[in-house]
Design an enzyme around this catalytic site. Structure first.
Site, short mmCIF file in Angstrom:
data_model
loop_
_atom_site.label_atom_id
_atom_site.label_comp_id
_atom_site.label_asym_id
_atom_site.label_seq_id
_atom_site.Cartn_x
_atom_site.Cartn_y
_atom_site.Cartn_z
N HIS A 59 0.86 -1.20 0.00
CA HIS A 59 0.00 0.00 0.00
C HIS A 59 0.89 1.23 0.00
O HIS A 59 2.04 1.17 0.44
CB HIS A 59 -0.89 -0.01 1.25
CG HIS A 59 -2.12 0.87 1.11
ND1 HIS A 59 -2.08 2.24 1.20
CD2 HIS A 59 -3.42 0.55 0.86
CE1 HIS A 59 -3.30 2.72 1.03
NE2 HIS A 59 -4.14 1.72 0.81
N ASP B 266 0.03 6.58 2.54
CA ASP B 266 -0.95 7.63 2.82
C ASP B 266 -2.06 7.18 3.78
O ASP B 266 -2.86 7.98 4.20
CB ASP B 266 -1.60 8.09 1.50
CG ASP B 266 -2.17 6.95 0.70
OD1 ASP B 266 -1.50 5.90 0.61
OD2 ASP B 266 -3.29 7.09 0.17
N ASP C 65 -45.33 24.34 6.00
CA ASP C 65 -45.18 23.36 4.91
C ASP C 65 -46.53 23.18 4.20
O ASP C 65 -47.19 22.16 4.33
CB ASP C 65 -44.70 22.04 5.55
CG ASP C 65 -44.48 20.94 4.53
OD1 ASP C 65 -44.30 21.24 3.33
OD2 ASP C 65 -44.49 19.76 4.93
C1 SPV Z 1 -41.11 16.22 3.86
O1 SPV Z 1 -40.01 15.92 4.37
O2 SPV Z 1 -41.41 17.35 3.54
C2 SPV Z 1 -42.09 15.15 3.60
C3 SPV Z 1 -42.07 13.94 4.42
O3 SPV Z 1 -42.93 15.34 2.76
S1 SPV Z 1 -43.19 14.18 5.71
O4 SPV Z 1 -42.79 15.37 6.44
O5 SPV Z 1 -43.15 13.00 6.55
O6 SPV Z 1 -44.52 14.36 5.14
MG MG Z 2 -43.07 17.30 2.08
#
Ligand code: SPV
Ligand code: MG
Length: 432
Positions: A90, A93, A205
Site C-alpha cells: 500500500h 498515505d 409546509d
Molecule cells: C417532507 O419531508 O417534507 C415530507 C415527508 O414530505 S413528511 O414530512 O413525513 O410528510
Molecule cells: Mg413534504
C-alpha cells in the site's frame, strides 16, 4: 517458492503513480490485485466514473499483474484470509486518516501467519491531484449527476438518503463518513424536503414556497455537492404546471421527484387526520403521473408516486389499489407513508405490493416508525430509505439552547461548549 503479493485498488484513473507502485509490488512476487466493487468505492470515496468491470479490465492489462479479484469491503480481511499473501502493498498515505483502522486490521491479520505489510511513499504529484479533482468536477455536471440514483439502485439493494436544505447541510450529507467493522458508511443521496425547505425559510409546509424558491435551494446544494437529489414536489401542483416543472427538475440534474396524491391545500402528512386534507382521486392523480412521465426527456429520472392512504386512514386496500394504478400510469417508483410508530402497516403494504410487483423501487420515510433498521427494510423489499427531517430537527433545538444561554448569562462564554470550535467549522467546507 515464489512469494505472493496482494494490493487493493479503487481508482478509475490509472496514472504513473499507480503503475510505479504496481511495478514495485510485482518485484516482490506474484501480484494479485483486489478491485473494490462500485458499491464500496461509492461508499467512501466518490461515485466511480468507470464501473467495476471496466476497472478490472484496466488493471488486468497492467504489466506485472498476475490476477484480479473483487474486494467487496474496504476491509482486506476476506481476501487476506483467503489468499494468505506473503506481502500486502500500500502507499503510506493510510497511516493517518479514516483508513487507519483498515491498516491496523491488515497488520493484525498478517501477523497471524507471518505476512508483511510493505508501504511505499505515496506520490503527491500535483498533476495526479489535478486529475482526481477533474474527475470529481465531472460528478457535479447535471447529466452525470441525474443518472446516479438509478445506477445506485442497480448497484445496491438499499439506498440511504438524508435531508438537506442548504449548502452546508448538503455538505454534511455529502461528506459524513463512519468506519464500522471494516466497512465505511455514507449517505447515498439527498432529500430536498418541503418541510425542511419551508422551515429553514420560516414558513409553514403548505406548498407556500414557489418553485423558484425551491429550485434556489436545490441550486445552492448542487453547487457544492455531487450526490443524487430526490426532490419533494408536494402534490406537484396543477398538472398543467407539473409538466413544465418536472422537465426543469430533470434538466437541472435532479434524479427523482416524489409527488403525493393529495389535492387542495396540502398540509404536512405527519398531521394526519388532525387537519383537513384531501386525497386526489385515482383517476386524476394517474392523469398527472402520465402527463409528467410523458414530459420527461431522459430515461434517467425517477417519477415516484407517494400514497397518502394510510396517513389519511383510507385503508390498506386503497393504498394497494393506488400503488398498482400509479405504476400502470407511469410512476417509476412508489413511496408509502405512515405516521404510526408501529411499522406493521408499512410492512404489510411492502409485502403485498412486492407479491405483485417485484421490481418497482419502493420508498419509505421512517420518521414515526423509526425503530426499524435499514436491514429490516431491505428484507421487506424496500429500496430507498429517506431520513426526511433529521438535520433540521437536530440543528434548531441546538440553536435555541445557545440563544437561551446567551440571554441567561449576559455573555457567550457558557454557550461556547455547545458550539463547534471555529477551526472545526472551517474544516466543514472543503478547500478547492
Ligand atoms: C417532507 O419531508 O417534507 C415530507 C415527508 O414530505 S413528511 O414530512 O413525513 O410528510
Ligand atoms: Mg413534504
Amino acid at each position: 517458492m515464489k512469494k505472493t503479493v496482494y494490493m487493493s485498488f479503487s481508482t478509475d484513473v490509472i496514472h504513473g503513480g499507480h503503475t510505479e507502485i504496481i511495478k514495485k509490488a510485482a518485484e516482490l512476487g506474484e501480484l494479485t490485485i483486489g478491485v473494490l466493487t462500485d458499491e464500496v468505492v461509492a461508499s467512501y470515496r466518490r461515485f466511480p466514473i468507470l464501473k467495476y468491470d471496466e476497472r478490472v479490465k484496466l488493471i488486468e492489462s497492467i504489466k506485472g499483474v498476475k490476477r484480479v479479484i473483487p474486494q467487496t469491503t474496504l476491509s482486506y480481511a476476506e481476501n487476506i484470509r483467503k489468499l494468505k499473501p506473503d506481502y500486502v502493498v500500500h502507499g503510506d498515505d493510510w497511516v493517518t486518516g479514516f483508513q487507519r483502522p483498515i491498516r491496523e486490521e491488515v497488520i493484525e491479520l498478517l501477523n497471524e501467519y507471518g505476512g508483511k505489510l510493505v508501504e511505499f511513499p505515496y506520490s503527491h504529484l500535483e498533476e495526479y491531484d489535478a486529475l482526481e479533482r477533474r474527475q470529481r468536477e465531472h460528478l457535479f455536471m447535471p447529466d452525470i449527476r441525474r443518472r446516479r440514483l438509478k445506477d445506485l439502485l442497480a448497484m445496491k439493494p438499499l439506498v440511504r438518503v438524508l435531508e438537506a436544505h442548504n449548502g452546508i447541510t448538503g455538505l454534511i450529507v455529502e461528506e459524513t463518513t463512519v468506519v464500522q467493522d471494516g466497512e465505511t458508511r455514507q449517505f447515498d443521496a439527498m432529500w430536498v424536503s418541503s418541510l425542511c425547505d419551508s422551515t429553514a425559510k420560516g414558513k409553514p409546509d403548505i406548498e407556500l414556497l414557489d418553485i423558484s424558491a425551491r429550485l434556489q435551494t436545490v441550486d445552492e446544494i448542487m453547487d457544492v455537492t455531487t450526490k443524487p437529489i430526490i426532490f419533494d414536489a408536494d402534490t406537484g401542483g396543477l398538472t398543467e404546471h407539473f409538466v413544465y416543472n418536472i422537465r426543469t427538475l430533470e434538466r437541472m440534474g435532479i434524479s427523482a421527484v416524489i409527488v403525493e396524491d393529495k389535492t387542495g391545500l396540502k398540509r404536512n402528512s405527519l398531521f394526519g387526520t388532525e387537519v383537513s386534507q384531501t386525497q386526489d382521486s385515482i383517476e386524476n392523480f394517474c392523469a398527472k403521473l402520465s402527463a409528467g412521465k410523458a414530459a420527461l426527456r431522459t430515461n434517467d429520472f425517477l417519477l415516484i408516486a407517494r400514497i397518502e392512504s394510510l396517513i389519511l386512514e383510507k385503508g390498506m386496500e386503497d393504498a394497494l389499489e393506488r400503488a398498482f394504478a400509479y405504476v400502470d400510469a407511469g410512476a417509476t417508483g412508489i413511496m408509502i407513508h405512515s405516521r404510526k410508530k408501529d411499522p406493521a402497516e408499512i410492512f404489510e403494504f411492502c409485502e403485498k405490493f412486492r407479491r405483485k410487483d417485484p421490481a418497482t423501487p419502493l420508498v419509505v420515510v421512517p420518521t414515526s416508525f423509526n425503530s426499524v433498521t435499514e436491514e429490516e427494510f431491505e428484507k421487506r423489499g424496500v429500496n430507498i430509505v429517506i431520513y426526511a427531517n433529521h438535520l433540521t430537527r437536530s440543528a434548531f433545538p441546538a440553536m435555541q439552547n445557545v440563544a437561551k444561554s446567551i440571554l441567561k448569562n449576559h455573555r457567550a462564554k457558557e454557550a461556547d461548549e455547545m458550539c463547534m470550535p471555529i477551526k472545526e467549522i472551517l474544516t466543514l467546507i472543503p478547500e478547492e
